[in-house]
Design a protein around this motif. Structure first.
Motif, PDB file in Angstrom:
ATOM      1  N   UNK A   1      22.371   0.629  22.343  1.00 51.03           N
ATOM      2  CA  UNK A   1      21.925   1.202  21.080  1.00 51.03           C
ATOM      3  C   UNK A   1      20.631   1.966  21.292  1.00 51.03           C
ATOM      4  N   UNK A   2      20.614   3.231  20.907  1.00 51.49           N
ATOM      5  CA  UNK A   2      19.396   4.019  21.031  1.00 51.49           C
ATOM      6  C   UNK A   2      18.470   3.723  19.866  1.00 51.49           C
ATOM      7  N   UNK A   3      17.216   4.131  19.991  1.00 53.89           N
ATOM      8  CA  UNK A   3      16.245   3.893  18.922  1.00 53.89           C
ATOM      9  C   UNK A   3      16.693   4.544  17.621  1.00 53.89           C
ATOM     10  N   UNK A   4      17.291   5.744  17.737  1.00 56.13           N
ATOM     11  CA  UNK A   4      17.734   6.462  16.543  1.00 56.13           C
ATOM     12  C   UNK A   4      18.919   5.786  15.862  1.00 56.13           C
ATOM     13  N   UNK A   5      19.649   4.961  16.605  1.00 56.49           N
ATOM     14  CA  UNK A   5      20.819   4.283  16.045  1.00 56.49           C
ATOM     15  C   UNK A   5      20.497   2.888  15.518  1.00 56.49           C
ATOM     16  N   UNK A   6      19.318   2.401  15.852  1.00 58.92           N
ATOM     17  CA  UNK A   6      18.967   1.030  15.491  1.00 58.92           C
ATOM     18  C   UNK A   6      18.876   0.896  13.969  1.00 58.92           C
ATOM     19  N   UNK A   7      19.566  -0.067  13.372  1.00 60.68           N
ATOM     20  CA  UNK A   7      19.532  -0.188  11.910  1.00 60.68           C
ATOM     21  C   UNK A   7      18.243  -0.825  11.412  1.00 60.68           C
ATOM     22  N   UNK A   8      17.922  -0.537  10.178  1.00 63.00           N
ATOM     23  CA  UNK A   8      16.847  -1.224   9.478  1.00 63.00           C
ATOM     24  C   UNK A   8      17.430  -2.499   8.863  1.00 63.00           C
ATOM     25  N   UNK A   9      16.563  -3.307   8.280  1.00 65.44           N
ATOM     26  CA  UNK A   9      17.010  -4.418   7.454  1.00 65.44           C
ATOM     27  C   UNK A   9      16.308  -4.297   6.109  1.00 65.44           C
ATOM     28  N   UNK A  10      16.913  -4.890   5.094  1.00 65.59           N
ATOM     29  CA  UNK A  10      16.333  -4.861   3.750  1.00 65.59           C
ATOM     30  C   UNK A  10      15.886  -6.260   3.358  1.00 65.59           C
ATOM     31  N   UNK A  11      14.735  -6.327   2.739  1.00 67.21           N
ATOM     32  CA  UNK A  11      14.226  -7.575   2.160  1.00 67.21           C
ATOM     33  C   UNK A  11      14.107  -7.354   0.654  1.00 67.21           C
ATOM     34  N   UNK A  12      14.781  -8.195  -0.120  1.00 68.52           N
ATOM     35  CA  UNK A  12      14.707  -8.112  -1.581  1.00 68.52           C
ATOM     36  C   UNK A  12      13.929  -9.322  -2.072  1.00 68.52           C
ATOM     37  N   UNK A  13      12.767  -9.069  -2.653  1.00 67.42           N
ATOM     38  CA  UNK A  13      11.918 -10.159  -3.128  1.00 67.42           C
ATOM     39  C   UNK A  13      12.390 -10.610  -4.508  1.00 67.42           C
ATOM     40  N   UNK A  14      12.892 -11.835  -4.577  1.00 67.35           N
ATOM     41  CA  UNK A  14      13.476 -12.352  -5.816  1.00 67.35           C
ATOM     42  C   UNK A  14      13.041 -13.793  -6.045  1.00 67.35           C
ATOM     43  N   UNK A  15      11.774 -14.076  -5.754  1.00 65.86           N
ATOM     44  CA  UNK A  15      11.295 -15.456  -5.773  1.00 65.86           C
ATOM     45  C   UNK A  15      10.334 -15.786  -6.905  1.00 65.86           C
ATOM     46  N   UNK A  16       9.924 -14.784  -7.682  1.00 67.40           N
ATOM     47  CA  UNK A  16       8.887 -15.017  -8.683  1.00 67.40           C
ATOM     48  C   UNK A  16       9.328 -15.872  -9.857  1.00 67.40           C
ATOM     49  N   UNK A  17       8.351 -16.455 -10.537  1.00 65.70           N
ATOM     50  CA  UNK A  17       8.636 -17.317 -11.692  1.00 65.70           C
ATOM     51  C   UNK A  17       8.831 -16.520 -12.983  1.00 65.70           C
ATOM     52  N   UNK A  18       8.458 -15.230 -12.980  1.00 66.21           N
ATOM     53  CA  UNK A  18       8.652 -14.352 -14.145  1.00 66.21           C
ATOM     54  C   UNK A  18       8.049 -14.942 -15.415  1.00 66.21           C
ATOM     55  N   UNK A  19       6.798 -15.373 -15.338  1.00 65.59           N
ATOM     56  CA  UNK A  19       6.164 -16.016 -16.499  1.00 65.59           C
ATOM     57  C   UNK A  19       6.015 -15.058 -17.680  1.00 65.59           C
ATOM     58  N   UNK A  20       5.684 -13.791 -17.418  1.00 68.41           N
ATOM     59  CA  UNK A  20       5.526 -12.827 -18.514  1.00 68.41           C
ATOM     60  C   UNK A  20       6.849 -12.599 -19.241  1.00 68.41           C
ATOM     61  N   UNK A  21       7.944 -12.768 -18.517  1.00 63.13           N
ATOM     62  CA  UNK A  21       9.267 -12.563 -19.104  1.00 63.13           C
ATOM     63  C   UNK A  21       9.734 -13.801 -19.858  1.00 63.13           C
ATOM     64  N   UNK A  22       9.206 -14.956 -19.446  1.00 62.47           N
ATOM     65  CA  UNK A  22       9.661 -16.214 -20.022  1.00 62.47           C
ATOM     66  C   UNK A  22      10.643 -16.949 -19.135  1.00 62.47           C
TER      67      UNK A  22
ATOM     68  N   UNK B   1      13.059  -1.480  11.481  1.00 60.99           N
ATOM     69  CA  UNK B   1      12.005  -1.738  10.507  1.00 60.99           C
ATOM     70  C   UNK B   1      12.608  -2.423   9.303  1.00 60.99           C
ATOM     71  N   UNK B   2      11.846  -2.492   8.229  1.00 61.10           N
ATOM     72  CA  UNK B   2      12.301  -3.221   7.046  1.00 61.10           C
ATOM     73  C   UNK B   2      11.997  -2.459   5.764  1.00 61.10           C
ATOM     74  N   UNK B   3      13.025  -2.304   4.936  1.00 59.65           N
ATOM     75  CA  UNK B   3      12.851  -1.866   3.550  1.00 59.65           C
ATOM     76  C   UNK B   3      12.426  -3.089   2.756  1.00 59.65           C
ATOM     77  N   UNK B   4      11.476  -2.935   1.851  1.00 60.70           N
ATOM     78  CA  UNK B   4      11.082  -4.037   0.973  1.00 60.70           C
ATOM     79  C   UNK B   4      11.323  -3.615  -0.469  1.00 60.70           C
ATOM     80  N   UNK B   5      12.304  -4.249  -1.093  1.00 59.80           N
ATOM     81  CA  UNK B   5      12.664  -3.995  -2.480  1.00 59.80           C
ATOM     82  C   UNK B   5      12.126  -5.125  -3.362  1.00 59.80           C
ATOM     83  N   UNK B   6      11.808  -4.797  -4.609  1.00 57.83           N
ATOM     84  CA  UNK B   6      11.432  -5.804  -5.592  1.00 57.83           C
ATOM     85  C   UNK B   6      12.630  -6.070  -6.481  1.00 57.83           C
TER      86      UNK B   6
END
Length: 207
Positions: free
Chosen positions: A2-23, A109-114
């Motif tokens: 696998x070349x550097x240009x072919x190497x895939x990224x990974x995604x991190x989806x942050x879904x751990x919050x308590x969402x206090x403002x939302x209830x 590398x890593x994508x970081x989504x909220x």
């Protein structure tokens, strides 16, 4: 090989919050025919990534169920990885740390989504990855002069994400990059729209 240009990224989806403002229960609240989390997951799976790592925390069980249900509907269950941040109450840094720890060492590398940003425009995802492949240390979308999400981090910065603590999110890593942070123009305000309170569910991009 696998070349550097072919190497895939990974995604991190942050879904751990308590969402206090939302209830509480924000990410599994009904939104546009699904739940709030679905939009972030749709973007994550649409990104040029191999795996999508969803970090759970306060609402671990319902969030995990929602994530798995979405992945199965999209026929992408094989790409989904669920990670629980046991110390999620510490803040976003703890959640990001847990997600980054699950990113493969050989990923580009890593994508970081909220998880509470359901309207990320898919058109911005490939240009963000291309900016990293062109040599940027990190990349983020901008709309009308405002920096939004998701942020993408080159492999060299993933260890820094693993070292975050408290409530410091990815901004702490981006802060000192200067010109090594590539800014990519986004096609719409979806890179800025997030759900904080129940009224945001109806306000759309005008919130």
């Amino acid at each position: 090989m696998v070349t550097e240009a072919q190497r895939p990224f990974e995604a991190v989806v942050l879904a751990a919050g308590a969402a206090r403002r939302f209830g509480g229960g924000k990410l599994v609240a009904p939104f546009e025919g699904g739940v709030v989390l679905d939009g972030a997951l749709a973007a994550a799976f649409a990104a040029p990534v191999g795996r999508v790592i969803v970090v759970t925390g306060a609402d671990a069980d319902p969030v995990a169920v929602a994530a798995l249900a979405f992945a199965e509907r999209a026929d992408q269950a094989g790409r989904l990885v669920l990670v629980h941040a046991a110390d999620h109450a510490e803040g976003m840094g703890a959640s990001l740390r847990a997600g980054a720890a699950a990113v493969r060492a050989d990923a580009a590398g890593a994508f970081v989504f909220l998880g509470d940003m359901p309207r990320i425009p898919h058109a911005v995802l490939a240009p963000l990855a291309e900016a990293i492949r062109a040599g940027a240390a990190a990349a983020a979308p901008v709309f009308q002069g405002r920096r939004g999400h998701p942020a993408v981090f080159a492999r060299e910065l993933v260890p820094a994400l693993r070292g975050l603590g408290g409530d410091e999110g990815a901004r702490a890593v981006l802060a000192g990059l200067g010109g090594r942070l590539a800014l990519v123009q986004a096609p719409d305000a979806g890179v800025l729209f997030d759900v904080d309170t129940p009224k945001d569910l109806a306000s759309g991009l005008d919130s």
